[in-house]
Structure formats: structure tokens, C-alpha cells
Write an enzyme that holds these catalytic residues in place. Structure first.
Site, PDB file in Angstrom:
ATOM      1  N   LYS A 199      -1.830  29.531  45.475  1.00 17.02           N
ATOM      2  CA  LYS A 199      -2.065  30.564  46.614  1.00 17.02           C
ATOM      3  C   LYS A 199      -1.805  31.926  46.075  1.00 17.02           C
ATOM      4  CE  LYS A 199       2.610  29.662  48.492  1.00 17.02           C
ATOM      5  NZ  LYS A 199       3.138  28.845  49.278  1.00 17.02           N
ATOM      6  N   TYR A 208      11.498  62.266  38.767  1.00 19.30           N
ATOM      7  CA  TYR A 208      11.497  62.711  40.203  1.00 19.30           C
ATOM      8  C   TYR A 208      13.131  62.623  40.710  1.00 19.30           C
ATOM      9  CZ  TYR A 208       6.665  62.453  40.453  1.00 19.30           C
ATOM     10  OH  TYR A 208       5.201  62.787  40.255  1.00 19.30           O
TER      11      TYR A 208
HETATM   12  C1  LIG Z   1       4.039  27.835  49.081  1.00 18.82           C
HETATM   13  C2  LIG Z   1       3.724  26.270  49.538  1.00 18.82           C
HETATM   14  C3  LIG Z   1       4.172  25.495  48.487  1.00 18.82           C
HETATM   15  C4  LIG Z   1       4.439  25.587  47.047  1.00 18.82           C
HETATM   16  O1  LIG Z   1       5.597  25.859  46.981  1.00 18.82           O
HETATM   17  P1  LIG Z   1       6.539  26.227  45.590  1.00 18.82           P
HETATM   18  O2  LIG Z   1       7.910  26.475  46.215  1.00 18.82           O
HETATM   19  O3  LIG Z   1       6.041  27.499  45.181  1.00 18.82           O
HETATM   20  O4  LIG Z   1       6.380  24.783  44.848  1.00 18.82           O
HETATM   21  C5  LIG Z   1       3.802  24.068  48.994  1.00 18.82           C
HETATM   22  N1  LIG Z   1       3.488  24.038  50.078  1.00 18.82           N
HETATM   23  C6  LIG Z   1       3.157  24.707  51.053  1.00 18.82           C
HETATM   24  C7  LIG Z   1       2.980  24.548  52.453  1.00 18.82           C
HETATM   25  C8  LIG Z   1       3.597  26.093  50.622  1.00 18.82           C
HETATM   26  O5  LIG Z   1       3.278  27.170  51.917  1.00 18.82           O
END
Ligand SMILES: *Cc1c(COP(=O)(O)O)cnc(C)c1O
Length: 379
Positions: A44, A271
Site C-alpha cells: 500500500k 530562515y
Molecule cells: C498495513 C496493513 C498490513 C501490513 O502491516 P505491516 O505492519 O506494515 O506489516 C497488513 N494488514 C492490514 C489490514 C494493513 O492495513
């Protein structure tokens, strides 16, 4: 593996993505899985900033069984780029998205009547089947159906036409933190709910609960599939896991020195004049700023590596530039490579270091790196 400086080419800053390292991380994770456990590569948020398409393709080569993303757009993009594996949408869809989900053959989670009905209607309309996973809320209280509601829900909607209930899952709230009492309680709630549903005749072939932490630490909770994300990119969700599995960061972030100057003692820099020289100091300017996702919170706090040595960030980071103190680092030239994440000589800075400086986490540091930072893929 190090890449010569010319990988930067004309670019001011690049994120170098090592696909061999990515593959090795997947192999290392597969190695700790219970025999027969499927692996969904969670990529993702543009693969946690690593670039979703090249990473998806490499995940396929490394033997991932499925892909997990958050948004329907990401799923559609993967399909348009020829990805054939099952793709899960891990966020809730809204009914309007049912047509993309069905037409692009994406696997949605269902935790409301509206979504179940919308998917069923669309599947019927186009003469397809929508593959779905029932999502249960066991304590994260983000997405998912209350366990008490699952049996009445299945009575009403399990046999809706056009739906194929392939799986059931939950996502834990506190596994990364090692809160095992809470996690085991959530796991039991999930398993009891599933058992109750199966007793009533509602079956779900693929049961899954675990992200990276569970994949690494809790073989007893692997069930039919695990869903690692951040671990694929070389970061353990918790340092306690470093003994259990070897993972290597996939991304290096590299920039360049674009200016050097010598300043007299007691000169305010940047800045707001938030840094003041204490003696005659040499200042370097590097071509990265918070407009690249290199957070302003690193002002006067962060470090970089140049010429194999650490240099402190001084003053306020601006949109496109960051100032560093190179007084103790001789022989620098304009164009010299500066490492923001990665190794040079004996020195190393990881996204975890940056997360610590910012009081953030690795996910945020990596996913914040803007698209204008060119991703360069090496093998
Ligand atoms: C983001 C997510 C994962 C992966 O999580 P990690 O801690 O990065 O391994 C797995 N399942 C769901 C539903 C997620 O939202």
C-alpha cells in the site's frame, strides 16, 4: 551493494531501490512461515514509498501469492500494468466503487450491508462473481464488523448472489508493541467468531490475522495467510525482532552538495536564524528539503553522511534545501554525494534513525518521500 555516484545523474535527489534486497527480505519472511502459509505482499501507499509497480513485479518474482493495497485506485493501477495475482483492497470500499472492484477483479473486504449489496448487484449485472473477505473488528476499531453482528449478517447476506466468500480476517491493534495479552485476546475473539460462523454453515477458506510482526514472531497465528508490509522493505516493526530474522533496508536516499561556504563565528544561518555558528564554520547546502518529504522536524536535529562522515543538519530545513555543518569534513566538492538514508563507508543512517529524530515511525518516513524524488531501481 553500492552504486556509483553517477546514478544520481542530473537529479538533485534520488531514492535508490534495491530489488535484490527486496527479494531477499521476502525470502527471509517466507522462511519463517508455517508450512503452506500464503503470503500477501502488502504494498500500500505506493509500496511504502518504494514505487508500487516495480515492487509489485518483484514481489511476483519473489513468490508472493497475493498483493494487498489500500485503495481501489492502487488496485486498478496494478491491473492496468498487467499484474495477475489476486489483489486485496485492505480499506473499506464505498458502494460507488463496486463496479471498479468487480470489473478489475479486486478482492474487497466486506463489513457492512451496503457494500455486500453493492458488490452483489454489480456482480449480477456484469455476470461475474465478486470475491470477498469478511472483516471482523477485534479491537483496532478501525474497519470491520462487530463480532456479535457477524452471525445475523451471514444469515441475511452470505447467500447473496454473485458473492464468493473466500476469506475472513482481522487486523490487530497492538502486536507491534508486543502487547501479547491484548493480541491473544483479539486472536481468540476472532477464532471464536469464525468457529461460531462455521458451525452455522458459513465457511471462509482463507483465514488471516497477521501483518509483519505476526509473520515474524507468532507462527501459531499464521493461519492460512500472512500480510507483511513494512518488513518487506527491510524494517522490523519492533527492534526485539532483529534477533529473529535478518532484514535489510531496500531504500537509500541520496542527494548532492550544491553549495559550500565559510561563515564567520556568531553568524545566524537559515530562515529565522535558528542556528548560529560558534567559530569559523564551513556550511554545505544539499538539494533536498521538506518539499521532497524530508521533514522540517529534522531541522537542527538530523544527520547526514558525506565523505564517509556524519554531518549535522543545521538551521531550518526549507522546501528545497537543507544546510549541513561540514566544518570537520575536509576536501568536499560541489556535486559530492550526500546520504540521507543508507550507507557510506562505515557510517549508516536508517529510516528508523530518522523516525526516532522525528518521534515518528519508519512507515511515515518512507511513505513521505515525494514522487518528485526519482526512484532508481537497481538489482
Ligand atoms: C498495513 C496493513 C498490513 C501490513 O502491516 P505491516 O505492519 O506494515 O506489516 C497488513 N494488514 C492490514 C489490514 C494493513 O492495513
Amino acid at each position: 551493494m553500492s552504486t556509483p555516484f553517477h546514478a544520481l545523474g542530473n537529479h538533485h535527489t534520488i531514492a535508490e531501490i534495491n530489488l535484490t534486497t527486496f527479494r531477499k527480505n521476502i525470502k527471509a519472511i517466507k522462511h519463517v512461515l508455517k508450512q503452506g502459509t500464503l503470503i500477501m505482499a502488502v504494498i500500500k501507499t505506493d509500496a511504502y514509498g518504494h514505487g508500487i509497480i516495480p515492487i509489485a513485479q518483484e514481489a511476483v518474482r519473489a513468490g508472493a501469492n497475493r498483493i494487498g493495497v489500500t485503495t481501489v485506485e492502487e488496485g486498478v493501477k496494478l491491473r492496468k500494468n498487467g499484474l495477475l495475482l489476486p489483489i486485496h483492497i485492505l480499506s473499506s470500499i464505498i458502494p460507488d466503487q463496486a463496479s471498479d472492484v468487480v470489473n478489475y477483479n479486486l478482492i474487497a473486504q466486506v463489513s457492512t450491508e451496503d457494500v455486500a449489496k453493492a458488490l452483489s448487484t454489480e456482480a449480477e449485472r456484469v455476470g461475474k462473481e465478486a470475491t470477498v473477505h469478511l472483516k471482523i473488528d477485534t479491537g483496532l476499531h478501525r474497519f470491520g464488523m462487530n463480532p456479535n453482528e457477524t452471525l445475523p449478517f451471514c444469515k441475511k447476506y452470505y447467500s447473496l448472489s454473485g458473492l464468493c466468500w473466500e476469506g475472513i480476517y482481522t487486523h490487530f491493534s497492538s502486536a507491534d508493541e508486543g502487547e501479547w495479552n491484548t493480541t491473544e485476546q483479539q486472536y481468540r475473539l476472532f477464532m471464536n467468531t469464525v468457529a461460531q460462523l462455521e458451525e452455522a454453515g458459513y465457511t471462509f477458506p482463507i483465514k488471516h490475522v497477521g501483518a509483519s510482526t505476526i509473520a515474524i514472531e507468532r507462527e501459531d497465528m499464521h493461519l492460512d495467510m500472512v500480510r507483511p508490509g513494512i518488513a518487506l522493505f527491510g524494517y522490523h516493526p519492533s527492534l526485539r525482532q532483529e534477533k529473529q530474522i535478518m532484514l535489510e533496508p531496500v531504500m537509500s536516499l541520496k542527494s548532492k552538495l550544491i553549495h559550500l561556504k565559510t561563515l564567520a563565528p556568531n553568524t545566524k544561518v537559515g530562515y529565522g536564524g535558528k542556528y548560529s555558528t560558534t567559530k569559523t564554520e564551513q556550511i554545505g547546502i544539499i538539494s533536498i528539503g521538506h518539499g521532497d518529504g524530508y521533514k522540517r522536524g529534522l531541522s537542527n536535529i538530523g544527520k547526514v553522511i558525506v565523505n564517509g562522515k556524519e554531518a549535522n543538519i543545521i538551521g531550518t530545513i526549507s522546501l528545497d534545501q537543507t544546510l549541513i555543518n561540514v566544518t570537520e569534513i575536509p576536501n568536499l566538492t560541489i556535486g559530492d554525494e550526500v546520504i540521507l538514508i543508507g550507507k557510506q563507508g562505515e557510517k549508516r543512517i536508517s529510516a528508523r534513525d530518522i523516525a526516532n529524530w522525528l518521534d515518528s515511525n519508519v512507515d511515515e518516513v518512507l511513505a513521505s518521500i515525494m514522487v518528485r524524488v526519482l526512484r532508481v531501481y537497481i538489482t
